[in-house]
Each structure stands twice: as C-alpha cells, then as structure tokens.
Design a protein around this motif. Structure first.
Motif, short mmCIF file in Angstrom:
data_model
loop_
_atom_site.label_atom_id
_atom_site.label_comp_id
_atom_site.label_asym_id
_atom_site.label_seq_id
_atom_site.Cartn_x
_atom_site.Cartn_y
_atom_site.Cartn_z
N CYS A 1 0.84 -1.19 0.00
CA CYS A 1 0.00 0.00 0.00
C CYS A 1 0.88 1.25 0.00
N VAL A 2 0.23 2.34 -0.29
CA VAL A 2 0.85 3.66 -0.20
C VAL A 2 0.18 4.34 0.99
N VAL A 3 0.98 4.76 1.96
CA VAL A 3 0.45 5.41 3.16
C VAL A 3 0.69 6.91 3.04
N VAL A 4 -0.39 7.68 3.21
CA VAL A 4 -0.32 9.13 3.13
C VAL A 4 -0.82 9.67 4.47
N HIS A 5 0.02 10.41 5.17
CA HIS A 5 -0.38 10.87 6.50
C HIS A 5 -0.81 12.33 6.54
#
Length: 90
Positions: A77-81
């Motif tokens: 996944c790509v995690v964007v915070h």
C-alpha cells in the motif's frame, strides 16, 4: 495491526476518533491506498512498486502474471499521513 503501528510511529495515532464506529467513516488522519481498490484500480501498477522495492529479493513476495501478490494474504500500500488525505474513486 501494521496500520496501527505505522500511525503510532508517525505520531498521528492520537488523532483517531475514540469511537470505533467513526473509524469506518475515516474519522482519522491520513489514508492507506492499495492497488485493486477504487483509488488505485489498476493492479498492473503493482509492477512499478516491485521494480522500485524488489520485494522478491528482500522478503520473498512475488507478483503473478495477473498482478496478484504471492504468498496469498500479502499486501502492499501507499500510506499518506497528510491531514487532508481522503479516500476517492478514480
């Protein structure tokens, strides 16, 4: 569990709603995008991640001809915070 640990590592876990029901309505900071879901519908894009991170060599995860991960139950996944990150449909 990994989602919770990542949020703790980033120092944003405290921004989650204390109500479990709210978590199903994205009452928390950031988003986690996985291929094959509405925001990233093209499974073929996983090949780009594989070229970049080389998971076959590093952790033994392979990409099938149909762009699925093996062993089964593997996920990337790509995690964007960012506080404004939300789920969307392409």
């Amino acid at each position: 569990m990994a989602h919770k640990q990542a949020r703790e590592f980033l120092g944003i876990a405290g921004e989650d709603s204390p109500l479990v029901a709210d978590l199903f309505h994205q009452k928390y900071r950031g988003s986690r995008y996985s291929f094959g879901y509405p925001a990233c519908p093209n499974l073929e894009d996983q090949a780009k991640i594989f070229r970049l991170l080389k998971p076959e060599e590093n952790i033994g995860v392979r990409l099938t001809e149909g762009f699925h991960l093996e062993p089964e139950q593997s996920t990337n996944c790509v995690v964007v915070h960012h506080p404004q990150a939300k789920y969307f449909v392409v």
